[in-house]
Enzyme design. Structure first.
Site, PDB file in Angstrom:
ATOM      1  N   ASP A  60       0.857  -1.196   0.000  1.00  0.00           N
ATOM      2  CA  ASP A  60       0.000   0.000   0.000  1.00  0.00           C
ATOM      3  C   ASP A  60       0.889   1.241   0.000  1.00  0.00           C
ATOM      4  O   ASP A  60       1.785   1.382   0.837  1.00  0.00           O
ATOM      5  CB  ASP A  60      -0.876  -0.041   1.271  1.00  0.00           C
TER       6      ASP A  60
ATOM      7  N   ASN B 172      -2.415  13.136  -3.580  1.00  0.00           N
ATOM      8  CA  ASN B 172      -3.562  13.638  -4.351  1.00  0.00           C
ATOM      9  C   ASN B 172      -3.924  15.058  -3.933  1.00  0.00           C
ATOM     10  O   ASN B 172      -4.163  15.924  -4.775  1.00  0.00           O
ATOM     11  CB  ASN B 172      -4.779  12.743  -4.131  1.00  0.00           C
TER      12      ASN B 172
ATOM     13  N   HIS C 272      -4.974  14.828  -8.635  1.00  0.00           N
ATOM     14  CA  HIS C 272      -5.274  13.426  -8.968  1.00  0.00           C
ATOM     15  C   HIS C 272      -4.381  12.902 -10.081  1.00  0.00           C
ATOM     16  O   HIS C 272      -3.964  11.731 -10.064  1.00  0.00           O
ATOM     17  CB  HIS C 272      -6.748  13.338  -9.371  1.00  0.00           C
TER      18      HIS C 272
ATOM     19  N   ASP D 109      -2.183   9.605 -10.061  1.00  0.00           N
ATOM     20  CA  ASP D 109      -2.222   8.538 -11.082  1.00  0.00           C
ATOM     21  C   ASP D 109      -0.811   8.233 -11.586  1.00  0.00           C
ATOM     22  O   ASP D 109      -0.438   7.072 -11.791  1.00  0.00           O
ATOM     23  CB  ASP D 109      -3.084   8.974 -12.273  1.00  0.00           C
TER      24      ASP D 109
ATOM     25  N   GLU E   7      -4.844   2.507  -4.097  1.00  0.00           N
ATOM     26  CA  GLU E   7      -3.371   2.586  -4.068  1.00  0.00           C
ATOM     27  C   GLU E   7      -2.787   1.323  -3.444  1.00  0.00           C
ATOM     28  O   GLU E   7      -1.716   1.310  -2.878  1.00  0.00           O
ATOM     29  CB  GLU E   7      -2.934   3.872  -3.342  1.00  0.00           C
TER      30      GLU E   7
HETATM   31  N1  LIG Z   1      -4.872   9.472  -8.064  1.00  0.00           N
HETATM   32  C1  LIG Z   1      -5.530   8.408  -7.658  1.00  0.00           C
HETATM   33  N2  LIG Z   1      -5.859   8.255  -6.391  1.00  0.00           N
HETATM   34  C2  LIG Z   1      -6.512   7.177  -5.973  1.00  0.00           C
HETATM   35  C3  LIG Z   1      -6.864   6.151  -6.876  1.00  0.00           C
HETATM   36  N3  LIG Z   1      -7.489   5.193  -6.168  1.00  0.00           N
HETATM   37  C4  LIG Z   1      -7.530   5.606  -4.882  1.00  0.00           C
HETATM   38  N4  LIG Z   1      -6.942   6.806  -4.774  1.00  0.00           N
HETATM   39  C5  LIG Z   1      -6.752   7.619  -3.583  1.00  0.00           C
HETATM   40  O1  LIG Z   1      -5.885   6.990  -2.668  1.00  0.00           O
HETATM   41  C6  LIG Z   1      -6.088   7.604  -1.398  1.00  0.00           C
HETATM   42  C7  LIG Z   1      -5.978   6.564  -0.350  1.00  0.00           C
HETATM   43  O2  LIG Z   1      -6.014   7.231   0.881  1.00  0.00           O
HETATM   44  P1  LIG Z   1      -6.003   6.511   2.271  1.00  0.00           P
HETATM   45  O3  LIG Z   1      -6.761   5.227   2.176  1.00  0.00           O
HETATM   46  O4  LIG Z   1      -6.474   7.507   3.273  1.00  0.00           O
HETATM   47  O5  LIG Z   1      -4.535   6.118   2.499  1.00  0.00           O
HETATM   48  P2  LIG Z   1      -3.177   6.929   2.507  1.00  0.00           P
HETATM   49  O6  LIG Z   1      -3.377   8.409   2.353  1.00  0.00           O
HETATM   50  O7  LIG Z   1      -2.303   6.299   1.463  1.00  0.00           O
HETATM   51  O8  LIG Z   1      -2.650   6.664   3.939  1.00  0.00           O
HETATM   52  P3  LIG Z   1      -1.923   5.358   4.445  1.00  0.00           P
HETATM   53  O9  LIG Z   1      -2.383   4.219   3.600  1.00  0.00           O
HETATM   54  O10 LIG Z   1      -2.395   5.224   5.843  1.00  0.00           O
HETATM   55  O11 LIG Z   1      -0.483   5.616   4.357  1.00  0.00           O
HETATM   56  C8  LIG Z   1      -7.467   8.265  -1.464  1.00  0.00           C
HETATM   57  O12 LIG Z   1      -7.276   9.663  -1.467  1.00  0.00           O
HETATM   58  C9  LIG Z   1      -8.018   7.840  -2.796  1.00  0.00           C
HETATM   59  O13 LIG Z   1      -8.803   8.836  -3.410  1.00  0.00           O
HETATM   60  C10 LIG Z   1      -6.525   6.326  -8.225  1.00  0.00           C
HETATM   61  O14 LIG Z   1      -6.781   5.498  -9.094  1.00  0.00           O
HETATM   62  N5  LIG Z   1      -5.845   7.439  -8.590  1.00  0.00           N
END
Ligand SMILES: Nc1nc2c(ncn2[C@@H]2O[C@H](COP(=O)(O)OP(=O)(O)OP(=O)(O)O)[C@@H](O)[C@H]2O)c(=O)[nH]1
Length: 374
Positions: free
Chosen positions: A251, A259, A264, A268, A294
């Protein structure tokens, strides 16, 4: 069985017949032509004997015809014909059959008028396989042989000679042969269109299969495909626990921040950059798939925990060494946390994933940018 490698694309469906099936088809077609030619030889010998045609030319013709067909059979069955551009030797067979049939005009006496029809069948055989020009060429050659046989027949006939019937045969044969040649043109255009359509369909099918297995953004395998690979790996592990199977959930850290701060599109780009580094760093027997958002799933088949830890450390180092290049020359470092576990006897798929998830949770809790093994 899905292709579990990180770098290979889902295989395209088999595009054609196997060589053995093609060879069977060639031999089958040849045997059909041989039966027809055999029937013609028997017919010519019967009529020739009945009308008291001299035995030497009649039987010589039959012997050469049969010997030629035996030679074709040997060439096909032995695989010798594979070295030719057309291993079915259709053109050779059609030419030989037209020549032998044309010559038999001399032996058919009162029923020789049947021969142009029989020769037409031979030309028709060619039109399914040969190009238009070739069909027209062999038809013309057949007609010239027939014309020579007609000429010889008239020259040898006792006077008074009435050429009307023979010339009518010749005229009818010319019209029929050329008509079939022209029909072959239409057939060949239809065949070319069908071949092109089949190729397009095969390409489309290969693309659809690849898309069904791939994540659109990163190009990695998608969750559905990873699920299949993992399920089969676990089933195999149950039957045969060695070599070991390891699974890691990876992860990206603080991805929301990426983001929020950079947009965004940059998020990506980070996902794609990670996928690229992953594909370049991991072995191609490992499966790296986008698990969602992610999160990524890494399936390491035939790896024990130590080897899997080393692989993940190698990936972590590679990711740290290759931050994302931003517009304007800046770079954006990123990192990941991973929960790693190995399959244990009695584990169902859900147990394996649940343990990897717990390990990931622990890695996050311990400060991120690390691999925790449970
Ligand atoms: N740009 C982009 N962002 C994505 C995609 N799929 C998920 N996300 C973003 O990934 C982020 C995941 O955030 P969190 O689950 O809070 O996790 P994190 O900020 O990585 O925090 P930790 O996992 O605790 O380190 C969210 O803001 C989602 O919108 C994608 O396909 N593209």
């Amino acid at each position: 069985m899905p292709d579990a490698s990180t770098s290979t694309v889902a295989p395209a469906p088999a595009a054609g017949r196997s060589a053995a099936a093609a060879q069977r088809l060639r031999v089958g077609q040849f045997l059909l032509a041989s039966v027809l030619m055999g029937a013609h030889v028997v017919f010519v010998i019967s009529i020739g004997t009945w009308t008291e045609v001299p035995a030497v030319p009649l039987w010589s013709w039959a012997a050469v015809t049969v010997a030629t067909y035996v030679a074709f059979y040997v060439a096909l069955r032995s695989g010798w014909s594979e070295r030719l551009r057309d291993p079915s030797m259709t053109q050779h067979q059609v030419v030989a059959s037209l020549v032998f049939a044309g010559v038999s005009y001399l032996f058919l006496g009162p029923v020789r008028g049947l021969l142009p029809g029989a020769m037409l069948v031979v030309v028709c055989f060619g039109m399914f396989k040969l190009r238009v020009r070739t069909v027209l060429g062999v038809a013309l050659l057949g007609w010239l042989v027939l014309a020579a046989a007609v000429g010889l027949h008239l020259a040898l006939a006792p006077p008074p000679v009435d050429p009307t019937l023979d010339l009518a045969h010749l005229f009818a044969a010319f019209v029929m042969f050329m008509a079939v040649g022209l029909l072959a043109g239409r057939l060949s255009r239809i065949r070319a269109r069908l071949t092109a359509q089949r190729e397009q369909l095969n390409e489309a099918l290969a693309r659809i299969e690849a898309l069904a297995h791939r994540d659109a953004l990163t190009g990695l395998f998608n969750r559905r495909f990873a699920d299949e690979v993992l399920l089969q790996a676990v089933q195999r592990q149950r039957r045969q626990p060695h070599p070991p199977l390891c699974v890691a959930i990876v992860d990206l850290d603080h991805f929301k921040r990426v983001n929020d701060r950079h947009g965004h599109a940059v998020g990506d780009a980070v996902l794609c950059a990670f996928a690229k580094v992953g594909l370049a760093t991991l072995r191609n027997t490992d499966t790296l798939a986008r698990w969602g958002g992610e999160e990524f799933l890494l399936i390491l088949q035939a790896s024990d925990l130590m080897a899997a830890e080393l692989a993940l450390e190698r990936l972590r180092t590679a990711v740290a060494a290759q931050p994302l290049a931003l517009d304007g020359g800046d770079t954006l470092p990123y990192a990941f946390s991973a929960g790693l576990t190995a399959w244990r006897p009695g584990d169902a798929l859900a147990h394996l994933l649940e343990r990897a998830d717990r390990a990931l949770y622990q890695a996050k809790a311990e400060g991120r940018n690390r691999v925790v093994t449970l």
